[in-house]
Design a protein around this motif. Structure first.
Motif, PDB file in Angstrom:
ATOM      1  N   ASN A 168      -1.738  -7.935   6.548  1.00  0.00           N
ATOM      2  CA  ASN A 168      -1.165  -6.928   7.435  1.00  0.00           C
ATOM      3  C   ASN A 168       0.214  -7.357   7.911  1.00  0.00           C
ATOM      4  O   ASN A 168       0.415  -8.498   8.316  1.00  0.00           O
ATOM      5  CB  ASN A 168      -2.076  -6.688   8.642  1.00  0.00           C
ATOM      6  N   CYS A 169       1.140  -6.424   7.904  1.00  0.00           N
ATOM      7  CA  CYS A 169       2.516  -6.686   8.283  1.00  0.00           C
ATOM      8  C   CYS A 169       2.772  -6.398   9.757  1.00  0.00           C
ATOM      9  O   CYS A 169       3.564  -7.050  10.397  1.00  0.00           O
ATOM     10  CB  CYS A 169       3.443  -5.838   7.416  1.00  0.00           C
TER      11      CYS A 169
ATOM     12  N   ASP B 262       1.692  -3.055   4.312  1.00  0.00           N
ATOM     13  CA  ASP B 262       0.552  -3.961   4.264  1.00  0.00           C
ATOM     14  C   ASP B 262       0.239  -4.249   2.795  1.00  0.00           C
ATOM     15  O   ASP B 262       0.539  -3.446   1.918  1.00  0.00           O
ATOM     16  CB  ASP B 262      -0.670  -3.335   4.941  1.00  0.00           C
ATOM     17  N   LEU B 263      -0.363  -5.391   2.543  1.00  0.00           N
ATOM     18  CA  LEU B 263      -0.589  -5.825   1.162  1.00  0.00           C
ATOM     19  C   LEU B 263      -2.045  -5.723   0.730  1.00  0.00           C
ATOM     20  O   LEU B 263      -2.959  -5.825   1.537  1.00  0.00           O
ATOM     21  CB  LEU B 263      -0.152  -7.285   0.998  1.00  0.00           C
ATOM     22  N   VAL B 264      -2.213  -5.534  -0.570  1.00  0.00           N
ATOM     23  CA  VAL B 264      -3.497  -5.670  -1.245  1.00  0.00           C
ATOM     24  C   VAL B 264      -3.225  -6.494  -2.496  1.00  0.00           C
ATOM     25  O   VAL B 264      -2.078  -6.626  -2.925  1.00  0.00           O
ATOM     26  CB  VAL B 264      -4.124  -4.305  -1.626  1.00  0.00           C
TER      27      VAL B 264
ATOM     28  N   LYS C 264       0.827  -1.207   0.000  1.00  0.00           N
ATOM     29  CA  LYS C 264       0.000   0.000   0.000  1.00  0.00           C
ATOM     30  C   LYS C 264       0.859   1.255   0.000  1.00  0.00           C
ATOM     31  O   LYS C 264       0.344   2.354   0.067  1.00  0.00           O
ATOM     32  CB  LYS C 264      -0.903   0.008   1.238  1.00  0.00           C
ATOM     33  N   HIS C 265       2.165   1.087  -0.072  1.00  0.00           N
ATOM     34  CA  HIS C 265       3.117   2.193  -0.019  1.00  0.00           C
ATOM     35  C   HIS C 265       2.851   3.187  -1.149  1.00  0.00           C
ATOM     36  O   HIS C 265       2.259   2.847  -2.165  1.00  0.00           O
ATOM     37  CB  HIS C 265       4.536   1.628  -0.152  1.00  0.00           C
ATOM     38  N   ASP C 266       3.291   4.459  -0.975  1.00  0.00           N
ATOM     39  CA  ASP C 266       3.150   5.476  -2.020  1.00  0.00           C
ATOM     40  C   ASP C 266       3.788   5.025  -3.321  1.00  0.00           C
ATOM     41  O   ASP C 266       3.337   5.370  -4.403  1.00  0.00           O
ATOM     42  CB  ASP C 266       3.799   6.793  -1.584  1.00  0.00           C
ATOM     43  N   LEU C 267       4.865   4.263  -3.224  1.00  0.00           N
ATOM     44  CA  LEU C 267       5.536   3.686  -4.379  1.00  0.00           C
ATOM     45  C   LEU C 267       5.322   2.175  -4.271  1.00  0.00           C
ATOM     46  O   LEU C 267       6.122   1.466  -3.682  1.00  0.00           O
ATOM     47  CB  LEU C 267       7.027   4.021  -4.352  1.00  0.00           C
ATOM     48  N   PRO C 268       4.198   1.658  -4.785  1.00  0.00           N
ATOM     49  CA  PRO C 268       3.849   0.255  -4.579  1.00  0.00           C
ATOM     50  C   PRO C 268       4.914  -0.698  -5.113  1.00  0.00           C
ATOM     51  O   PRO C 268       5.529  -0.452  -6.139  1.00  0.00           O
ATOM     52  CB  PRO C 268       2.552   0.081  -5.378  1.00  0.00           C
TER      53      PRO C 268
END
Length: 88
Positions: free
Chosen positions: A57-58, A68-70, A12-16
């Motif tokens: 969730n990490c 965290d992942l999607v 979910k990071h700004d830079l996926p």
């Protein structure tokens, strides 16, 4: 809601970053997912492995996290940075 680890995942990071699902860790019982280095300028840095709960969730304390992942869907318009710095 459980994440589908059989499908591609991204942070979910700004830079996926697209993760590499390794399987369940025999010690923690959580899913192991490898992520490339955040900086495109560190191509020799090894993959970092994170443990995720079924929801992707990490964090062990339950707080939202950029890692965290999607599930990755190319139709969502996300630009993915690769190890060599080229964006897709």
């Amino acid at each position: 809601m459980a994440l589908d680890f059989t499908q591609p995942v991204r942070t979910k990071h700004d830079l996926p970053m697209v993760g590499r699902v390794q399987g369940i860790c025999p010690i923690s019982g959580k899913m192991r997912v490898g992520l490339p280095p955040l900086s495109a300028y560190e191509p020799t840095k090894t993959i970092t492995w994170y443990h995720y709960d079924p929801a992707g969730n990490c964090s062990v304390i339950g707080e939202p996290n950029d890692y965290d992942l999607v599930n990755f869907d190319p139709r969502d318009g996300v630009s993915v940075m690769h190890l060599h710095g080229d964006a897709k």
